[in-house]
Write a protein that holds these residues in place. Structure first.
Motif, PDB file in Angstrom:
ATOM      1  N   LEU A 124       0.834  -1.208   0.000  1.00 46.85           N
ATOM      2  CA  LEU A 124       0.000   0.000   0.000  1.00 46.85           C
ATOM      3  C   LEU A 124       0.864   1.251   0.000  1.00 46.85           C
ATOM      4  CD1 LEU A 124      -2.696  -1.317   2.411  1.00 46.85           C
ATOM      5  CD2 LEU A 124      -3.168  -0.373   0.164  1.00 46.85           C
ATOM      6  N   LYS A 125       1.929   1.235   0.774  1.00 43.78           N
ATOM      7  CA  LYS A 125       2.857   2.373   0.796  1.00 43.78           C
ATOM      8  C   LYS A 125       3.446   2.598  -0.592  1.00 43.78           C
ATOM      9  CE  LYS A 125       7.210   4.062   2.683  1.00 43.78           C
ATOM     10  NZ  LYS A 125       7.617   4.568   1.379  1.00 43.78           N
ATOM     11  N   ASP A 126       3.831   1.500  -1.260  1.00 45.15           N
ATOM     12  CA  ASP A 126       4.389   1.623  -2.606  1.00 45.15           C
ATOM     13  C   ASP A 126       3.371   2.228  -3.577  1.00 45.15           C
ATOM     14  OD1 ASP A 126       6.752   0.535  -1.681  1.00 45.15           O
ATOM     15  OD2 ASP A 126       6.352  -1.475  -2.481  1.00 45.15           O
ATOM     16  N   LEU A 127       2.109   1.814  -3.468  1.00 46.20           N
ATOM     17  CA  LEU A 127       1.061   2.396  -4.312  1.00 46.20           C
ATOM     18  C   LEU A 127       0.920   3.892  -4.054  1.00 46.20           C
ATOM     19  CD1 LEU A 127      -1.786  -0.285  -4.107  1.00 46.20           C
ATOM     20  CD2 LEU A 127      -0.515   0.392  -6.151  1.00 46.20           C
ATOM     21  N   MET A 128       0.973   4.269  -2.781  1.00 47.60           N
ATOM     22  CA  MET A 128       0.858   5.692  -2.433  1.00 47.60           C
ATOM     23  C   MET A 128       2.056   6.479  -2.950  1.00 47.60           C
ATOM     24  SD  MET A 128      -0.735   5.442   1.395  1.00 47.60           S
ATOM     25  CE  MET A 128      -0.584   7.203   1.703  1.00 47.60           C
ATOM     26  N   ASP A 129       3.239   5.904  -2.808  1.00 49.47           N
ATOM     27  CA  ASP A 129       4.446   6.591  -3.282  1.00 49.47           C
ATOM     28  C   ASP A 129       4.411   6.787  -4.791  1.00 49.47           C
ATOM     29  OD1 ASP A 129       5.456   6.800  -0.718  1.00 49.47           O
ATOM     30  OD2 ASP A 129       6.852   5.124  -0.930  1.00 49.47           O
ATOM     31  N   ALA A 130       3.927   5.774  -5.523  1.00 49.66           N
ATOM     32  CA  ALA A 130       3.857   5.867  -6.985  1.00 49.66           C
ATOM     33  C   ALA A 130       2.809   6.892  -7.410  1.00 49.66           C
ATOM     34  CB  ALA A 130       3.543   4.502  -7.589  1.00 49.66           C
ATOM     35  N   GLY A 131       1.680   6.914  -6.715  1.00 48.60           N
ATOM     36  CA  GLY A 131       0.639   7.907  -6.994  1.00 48.60           C
ATOM     37  C   GLY A 131      -0.003   7.811  -8.364  1.00 48.60           C
ATOM     38  N   ASN A 132       0.029   6.641  -8.972  1.00 46.13           N
ATOM     39  CA  ASN A 132      -0.533   6.465 -10.318  1.00 46.13           C
ATOM     40  C   ASN A 132      -2.001   6.078 -10.275  1.00 46.13           C
ATOM     41  OD1 ASN A 132       1.974   6.980 -11.492  1.00 46.13           O
ATOM     42  ND2 ASN A 132       2.595   4.858 -11.253  1.00 46.13           N
ATOM     43  N   PHE A 133      -2.797   6.812  -9.560  1.00 48.10           N
ATOM     44  CA  PHE A 133      -4.210   6.480  -9.411  1.00 48.10           C
ATOM     45  C   PHE A 133      -5.025   7.067 -10.562  1.00 48.10           C
ATOM     46  CE2 PHE A 133      -2.612   6.881  -4.985  1.00 48.10           C
ATOM     47  CZ  PHE A 133      -2.673   5.534  -4.662  1.00 48.10           C
ATOM     48  N   VAL A 134      -5.814   6.221 -11.189  1.00 48.43           N
ATOM     49  CA  VAL A 134      -6.729   6.663 -12.233  1.00 48.43           C
ATOM     50  C   VAL A 134      -8.125   6.567 -11.637  1.00 48.43           C
ATOM     51  CG1 VAL A 134      -7.625   6.221 -14.541  1.00 48.43           C
ATOM     52  CG2 VAL A 134      -5.194   5.836 -14.047  1.00 48.43           C
ATOM     53  N   PRO A 135      -8.816   7.687 -11.493  1.00 48.67           N
ATOM     54  CA  PRO A 135     -10.151   7.641 -10.899  1.00 48.67           C
ATOM     55  C   PRO A 135     -11.088   6.728 -11.690  1.00 48.67           C
ATOM     56  CG  PRO A 135      -9.390   9.902 -11.091  1.00 48.67           C
ATOM     57  CD  PRO A 135      -8.420   9.048 -11.843  1.00 48.67           C
ATOM     58  N   ALA A 136     -11.988   6.085 -10.976  1.00 51.64           N
ATOM     59  CA  ALA A 136     -12.978   5.210 -11.603  1.00 51.64           C
ATOM     60  C   ALA A 136     -13.938   6.039 -12.449  1.00 51.64           C
ATOM     61  CB  ALA A 136     -13.752   4.452 -10.527  1.00 51.64           C
ATOM     62  N   ALA A 137     -14.541   5.396 -13.415  1.00 46.59           N
ATOM     63  CA  ALA A 137     -15.517   6.082 -14.274  1.00 46.59           C
ATOM     64  C   ALA A 137     -16.730   6.527 -13.462  1.00 46.59           C
ATOM     65  CB  ALA A 137     -15.955   5.158 -15.398  1.00 46.59           C
ATOM     66  N   ILE A 138     -17.083   5.738 -12.443  1.00 51.13           N
ATOM     67  CA  ILE A 138     -18.218   6.066 -11.593  1.00 51.13           C
ATOM     68  C   ILE A 138     -17.750   6.114 -10.145  1.00 51.13           C
ATOM     69  CG2 ILE A 138     -20.491   5.341 -10.772  1.00 51.13           C
ATOM     70  CD1 ILE A 138     -20.842   3.915 -13.480  1.00 51.13           C
ATOM     71  N   LYS A 139     -17.968   7.248  -9.509  1.00 51.27           N
ATOM     72  CA  LYS A 139     -17.589   7.434  -8.114  1.00 51.27           C
ATOM     73  C   LYS A 139     -18.469   6.578  -7.218  1.00 51.27           C
ATOM     74  CE  LYS A 139     -16.779  11.348  -5.027  1.00 51.27           C
ATOM     75  NZ  LYS A 139     -16.882  12.816  -4.922  1.00 51.27           N
ATOM     76  N   GLY A 140     -17.883   5.989  -6.187  1.00 47.09           N
ATOM     77  CA  GLY A 140     -18.637   5.150  -5.254  1.00 47.09           C
ATOM     78  C   GLY A 140     -19.620   5.949  -4.421  1.00 47.09           C
ATOM     79  N   ASP A 141     -20.607   5.245  -3.879  1.00 53.83           N
ATOM     80  CA  ASP A 141     -21.632   5.845  -3.017  1.00 53.83           C
ATOM     81  C   ASP A 141     -21.260   5.686  -1.548  1.00 53.83           C
ATOM     82  OD1 ASP A 141     -23.366   6.642  -5.095  1.00 53.83           O
ATOM     83  OD2 ASP A 141     -24.185   4.612  -5.216  1.00 53.83           O
ATOM     84  N   VAL A 142     -21.931   6.450  -0.705  1.00 53.78           N
ATOM     85  CA  VAL A 142     -21.740   6.350   0.733  1.00 53.78           C
ATOM     86  C   VAL A 142     -23.076   6.025   1.387  1.00 53.78           C
ATOM     87  CG1 VAL A 142     -21.089   7.551   2.860  1.00 53.78           C
ATOM     88  CG2 VAL A 142     -19.888   8.060   0.737  1.00 53.78           C
ATOM     89  N   THR A 143     -23.040   5.029   2.271  1.00 55.36           N
ATOM     90  CA  THR A 143     -24.193   4.748   3.126  1.00 55.36           C
ATOM     91  C   THR A 143     -23.718   4.933   4.565  1.00 55.36           C
ATOM     92  OG1 THR A 143     -23.677   2.387   3.184  1.00 55.36           O
ATOM     93  CG2 THR A 143     -25.256   3.102   1.541  1.00 55.36           C
ATOM     94  N   THR A 144     -24.654   5.247   5.433  1.00 53.89           N
ATOM     95  CA  THR A 144     -24.310   5.476   6.835  1.00 53.89           C
ATOM     96  C   THR A 144     -25.050   4.479   7.708  1.00 53.89           C
ATOM     97  OG1 THR A 144     -24.037   7.837   6.353  1.00 53.89           O
ATOM     98  CG2 THR A 144     -24.265   7.216   8.673  1.00 53.89           C
ATOM     99  N   LEU A 145     -24.308   3.846   8.631  1.00 53.61           N
ATOM    100  CA  LEU A 145     -24.944   2.957   9.601  1.00 53.61           C
ATOM    101  C   LEU A 145     -25.592   3.791  10.695  1.00 53.61           C
ATOM    102  CD1 LEU A 145     -22.439   0.022  10.163  1.00 53.61           C
ATOM    103  CD2 LEU A 145     -24.557   0.024   8.860  1.00 53.61           C
ATOM    104  N   ALA A 146     -26.751   3.377  11.104  1.00 49.92           N
ATOM    105  CA  ALA A 146     -27.469   4.103  12.158  1.00 49.92           C
ATOM    106  C   ALA A 146     -26.878   3.800  13.507  1.00 49.92           C
ATOM    107  CB  ALA A 146     -28.933   3.731  12.152  1.00 49.92           C
TER     108      ALA A 146
END
Length: 146
Positions: A124-146
């Motif tokens: 995970l650290k290596d992924l963060m250091d590389a920083g080659n993130f391509v955003p997804a075509a569709i952004k994820g949703d958020v649900t909230t637990l009560a």
């Protein structure tokens, strides 16, 4: 990014020394990319969690297309139980020790297994250091637990 931020079991640093909003955002992005199962990721607040850091982790996950369950305040055991019971792909637990001003970010994968130095934290650290993130075509949703 400071090397010492990634310990054997979690991500840990003084707030001013390495855990910025951008850093937390990239934690979410890296975890979203790294998890091997598709699906929802739970994000929980441990004791004293900084809401801005929690929000940045959530946004990073969403940008990579992950749906997020905002799990509210929980401890480690409750996060593991939630991941197991709901079948989530993983989880993030963000906490902040007010006395030492130290932020801790714990990452979990499927079945509530802690991601540590032997099971992927350095990847995970290596992924963060590389920083080659391509955003997804569709952004994820958020649900909230009560």
């Amino acid at each position: 990014m400071i090397e010492e931020t990634f310990t054997a079991y979690d991500i840990r640093a003084k707030l001013q020394d390495g855990v910025s909003l951008e850093f937390a955002w990239n934690v979410g992005r890296a975890l979203a990319e790294w998890l091997t199962t598709t699906g929802t990721v739970a994000v929980a607040r441990g004791q004293g969690a900084n809401e801005e850091l929690v929000g940045a982790v959530i946004e990073g996950l969403r940008l990579q297309g992950r749906d997020v369950c905002d799990a509210g305040s929980r401890d480690k055991e409750a996060v593991v139980a939630l991941v197991q019971a709901a079948g989530y792909s993983g989880a993030v637990l963000v906490a902040h020790d007010q006395l030492t001003n130290e932020v801790t970010i714990e990452l979990y994968k499927e079945e509530g297994h802690l991601v540590d130095s032997e099971t992927g934290l350095h990847e995970l650290k290596d992924l963060m250091d590389a920083g080659n993130f391509v955003p997804a075509a569709i952004k994820g949703d958020v649900t909230t637990l009560a």
